[in-house]
Design an enzyme around this catalytic site. Structure first.
Site, PDB file in Angstrom:
ATOM      1  N   GLU A 103       0.694  -1.087   0.020  1.00 49.23           N
ATOM      2  CA  GLU A 103       0.080  -0.142   0.037  1.00 49.23           C
ATOM      3  C   GLU A 103       0.742   1.434   0.159  1.00 49.23           C
ATOM      4  O   GLU A 103       0.772   2.241   0.885  1.00 49.23           O
ATOM      5  CB  GLU A 103      -1.006   0.075   1.284  1.00 49.23           C
ATOM      6  CG  GLU A 103      -2.095  -1.038   1.110  1.00 49.23           C
ATOM      7  CD  GLU A 103      -3.210  -0.928   1.902  1.00 49.23           C
ATOM      8  OE1 GLU A 103      -3.180   0.112   2.802  1.00 49.23           O
ATOM      9  OE2 GLU A 103      -4.094  -1.742   1.963  1.00 49.23           O
ATOM     10  N   GLU A 129      -5.141  -8.659  -0.110  1.00 51.27           N
ATOM     11  CA  GLU A 129      -5.897  -8.099   0.980  1.00 51.27           C
ATOM     12  C   GLU A 129      -7.430  -8.172   0.095  1.00 51.27           C
ATOM     13  O   GLU A 129      -7.867  -7.117  -0.400  1.00 51.27           O
ATOM     14  CB  GLU A 129      -5.621  -6.826   1.471  1.00 51.27           C
ATOM     15  CG  GLU A 129      -4.122  -6.976   2.225  1.00 51.27           C
ATOM     16  CD  GLU A 129      -3.936  -5.634   2.968  1.00 51.27           C
ATOM     17  OE1 GLU A 129      -4.819  -4.952   3.427  1.00 51.27           O
ATOM     18  OE2 GLU A 129      -2.657  -5.515   3.278  1.00 51.27           O
TER      19      GLU A 129
END
Length: 516
Positions: free
Chosen positions: A174, A317
């Site tokens: 991320e 995720e």
């Protein structure tokens, strides 16, 4: 209306990678500490500090890979703090998840021990946000080099003579957000640099995964694919008539996978995991189906630079995200897990199966006590959630050949919205058995479904298991740990190669078919 599913058993060609059924543990809340890790002096039965009951439960669902140490935590994690004698390891502040102080007792050796106990592939996520190129290079050397070097010798000093095998390595996490708030162009340059030093040692072959987009950030995907596939395109378009084995091939950026993160949630108003009405059931089913659009659109962008689909989408995720349970630490992200989450898991896995030409790995968030967990613990007690049972029901898809299916079904209408009632995927394993997994998204009405299986001898046997409950919010608790779990489903009619069933409302069904 009767739903109809047409399967031509001779058309399958793409394989559903077992790694689509992967998992994720992060230093977050009670996922690791007071979750899977209890320490070797704990009265809870364990093997070198890792809970035995958790290991046995995960082995039963054939867990294929496990991602660690994060998540956001990965870009604050410095691996050398987590090796050596535990009493000598420095404490650290977990700035991502509640500013709790951790003792670093669960580090590289403990994680790799966990993977060996599970017989699963480790997926390491490296630190790009606050780490250095040298730190990442040394970690890979420490884990995988079989020889004399400073890092290999340090590993041996810490009790591991033989190197480990590391198949998957993520270069950051991320990095558009908690991993550095970078622009796509900035991360693309970082990736090109860092991945160069994620080396293959001693016969170990690492598959490198770049940080991909959040949800529908197609610009991020376009930039990463463009910048990290340049040399690949130049080589492909080259007029050379001989294979290229030069430094070009060795040094070009290598990217096996591009990650994608998507959670089923309402960002503006996180809702309860257990207290909801049909409007929120419908909303979360809609949001779950959005995964199909995301994968399709990101794959279309990737096709511009990789039409042969050599670069995989890695959804490392995914899952449901609600407000934390009342009375728990708000940054520990502990939530209950209901029949609604079972449907979210079933639909999502069907979507991944049906996109297995591009989706090669996925990791639900997270394994224990965090977000859409498969396992919840309370001291020495442990329970399995409805999501765990979906993974158990779907495990036969692993490494089987996808059977494309034509599905005709009615719409489930609510308010001004509509979604298909039935969601499904199908596969055929090496023994010739066909597995079909189905979800009925309508919480009120059952659905009659007729299957036509073409291209095979007559059916010899059909077995099925179902997960459902009269209540939308049915869940397992420590007082009632077996409130919702799969049971045999026998309401099946077979005639030749035709099957008909009545799929109950709000249910997940797994069917196994054998042929004469």
């Amino acid at each position: 209306m009767t739903s109809f599913i047409d399967l031509d058993l001779g058309k399958g060609k793409d394989v559903i990678s077992k790694h689509i059924y992967g998992h994720f543990v992060e230093h977050l809340g009670r996922c690791i500490y007071n979750g899977l890790w209890v320490g070797d002096d704990s009265p809870i039965p364990n093997t070198r500090g890792i809970r035995n009951d958790i290991v046995e439960a995960l082995k039963a669902i054939k867990i294929p890979n496990l991602r660690w140490p994060g998540g956001c935590f990965a870009d604050n994690y410095h691996w050398k703090d987590g090796i050596g004698p535990r009493e000598d390891r420095p404490c650290m502040v977990n700035t991502d998840w509640g500013h709790v102080v951790e003792n670093n007792h669960f580090g590289t050796h403990e994680f790799m021990d966990l993977c060996e106990q599970l017989k699963t592939e480790p997926y390491i996520c490296g630190n790009v946000g606050s780490g250095t190129v040298q730190e990442m290079q040394q970690w890979v050397e420490y884990m995988t080099f079989d020889g004399q070097s400073p890092m290999a010798n340090l590993r041996k000093k810490n009790g591991k003579d033989e190197p480990w095998k590391v198949k998957f390595f993520g270069v950051g996490n991320e990095n558009w957000g908690c991993g550095g708030h970078m622009k796509a162009e900035t991360y693309a340059e970082k990736y090109r640099q860092y991945q160069t030093y994620v080396n293959n040692y001693s016969g170990n072959n690492i598959l490198k995964i770049a940080c991909g987009p959040s949800e529908a950030d197609y610009h991020w995907t376009e930039v990463i694919m463009r910048e990290c596939m340049k040399e690949t395109q130049q080589l492909k378009n080259s007029t050379h008539d001989k294979p290229i084995h030069s430094v070009w091939e060795y040094y070009r950026p290598q990217m096996w996978g591009l990650s994608l993160h998507y959670y089923v949630r309402n960002r503006l108003n996180y809702t309860s995991a257990t207290k909801f009405d049909e409007s929120l059931w419908f909303e979360y089913m809609q949001r779950t189906l959005y995964m199909d659009e995301l994968i399709t659109n990101h794959s279309n962008v990737m096709d511009q630079y990789d039409p042969d689909k050599k670069v995989a989408i890695i959804v490392d995720e995914w899952g449901s995200w609600y407000e934390p349970e009342p009375g728990t630490h708000p940054r520990f992200l502990f939530q209950q897990n209901t029949l609604r989450d079972a449907l979210i898991a079933g639909v999502t896995l069907n979507i991944f199966n049906n996109h297995c030409d591009r989706v090669k790995m996925a990791n639900i968030a997270q394994l224990i006590n965090v977000l859409q967990a498969l396992i919840l613990t309370d001291g020495s007690d442990m329970l399995l959630t409805p999501t765990y049972y979906v993974f158990d029901m779907y495990k036969d898809h692993q490494d089987s050949t996808l059977i494309p299916l034509d599905l005709e079904t009615r719409d489930y209408l609510f308010g001004d919205g509509s979604i298909p009632v039935v969601n499904a995927s199908a596969s055929r394993n090496q023994e010739g058995k066909v597995h079909i997994t189905l979800c009925n998204l309508d919480p009120n009405r059952s659905e009659e479904i007729t299957f036509n299986l073409k291209g095979e001898n007559a059916i010899s046997s059909v077995n099925a298991r179902i997960l459902t409950d009269p209540a939308m919010n049915a869940c397992n608790t420590f007082e009632q740990p077996d409130q919702i779990k799969p049971c045999n489903f026998n309401d099946i009619k077979v005639q030749g190669n035709w099957i008909s069933i009545i799929l109950p409302a709000k249910s997940v069904l797994a069917i196994e078919i054998a042929f004469k």
